[in-house]
Write a protein that holds these residues in place. Sequence first.
Motif, short mmCIF file in Angstrom:
data_model
loop_
_atom_site.label_atom_id
_atom_site.label_comp_id
_atom_site.label_asym_id
_atom_site.label_seq_id
_atom_site.Cartn_x
_atom_site.Cartn_y
_atom_site.Cartn_z
N PHE A 65 0.84 -1.19 0.00
CA PHE A 65 0.00 0.00 0.00
C PHE A 65 0.88 1.24 0.00
O PHE A 65 1.97 1.25 0.57
N LYS A 66 0.38 2.33 -0.63
CA LYS A 66 1.13 3.58 -0.64
C LYS A 66 0.17 4.77 -0.55
O LYS A 66 -1.03 4.63 -0.79
N GLN A 67 0.72 5.92 -0.24
CA GLN A 67 -0.07 7.14 -0.14
C GLN A 67 -0.79 7.39 -1.47
O GLN A 67 -0.22 7.23 -2.54
N GLY A 68 -2.09 7.75 -1.37
CA GLY A 68 -2.89 8.02 -2.56
C GLY A 68 -3.70 6.83 -3.05
O GLY A 68 -4.59 6.99 -3.87
N ASP A 69 -3.40 5.62 -2.55
CA ASP A 69 -4.15 4.43 -2.97
C ASP A 69 -5.60 4.52 -2.51
O ASP A 69 -5.89 4.98 -1.40
N ILE A 70 -6.52 4.07 -3.37
CA ILE A 70 -7.92 3.92 -3.00
C ILE A 70 -8.07 2.49 -2.49
O ILE A 70 -7.74 1.53 -3.19
N ILE A 71 -8.54 2.36 -1.27
CA ILE A 71 -8.60 1.06 -0.59
C ILE A 71 -9.96 0.91 0.08
O ILE A 71 -10.83 1.77 -0.06
N GLN A 72 -10.14 -0.18 0.79
CA GLN A 72 -11.29 -0.36 1.66
C GLN A 72 -10.76 -0.51 3.08
O GLN A 72 -9.74 -1.15 3.31
N VAL A 73 -11.47 0.11 4.03
CA VAL A 73 -11.10 0.05 5.43
C VAL A 73 -12.26 -0.54 6.23
O VAL A 73 -13.41 -0.19 6.00
N ASN A 74 -11.95 -1.45 7.13
CA ASN A 74 -12.96 -2.08 7.96
C ASN A 74 -13.20 -1.18 9.17
O ASN A 74 -12.34 -1.06 10.05
N SER A 75 -14.37 -0.52 9.19
CA SER A 75 -14.67 0.40 10.28
C SER A 75 -16.17 0.58 10.43
O SER A 75 -16.95 0.03 9.66
N LYS A 76 -16.55 1.38 11.43
CA LYS A 76 -17.96 1.69 11.69
C LYS A 76 -18.20 3.16 11.37
O LYS A 76 -17.36 4.01 11.63
#
Length: 127
Positions: free
Chosen positions: A62-73
């Motif tokens: 992973f690097k700065q600027g990547d579009i990702i998914q984060v597991n959160s509420k």
Amino acid sequence: MDWRNTEVEVYLPNGACYQASIKEITESGILVVFKDNLRPETSVTFEKVRLLPHHDEESFDFKQGDIIQVNSKADEDQIEGWWKAKIQVLKGDNCYIEYIDRDGMDLVKKGNIRQINHGIFHFIPVV
């Protein structure tokens, strides 16, 4: 193949992706049961369903600027889901992310992020 009870992820109108299992497949969509009874049985279109990811997240750089998914509420009283976000800062095991489908930024552990799940569910009726 019998798809009943297959674990999948389902995108809901709030923009998050939640774990569910297939109860039934019809020509118009999929009837799913959400993990932890998040919602009642729901019929969704095929486009909203993703197969669970199979890739090894630990090997992805992973690097700065990547579009990702984060597991959160979204709120403390809600269940966790996978939200689309952009990595703003990546330092060690921590990521400072900005959510895309909801307001806010968050500091999360690298173990709570993953690549976007593109495991599209395709249904081809047998005639």
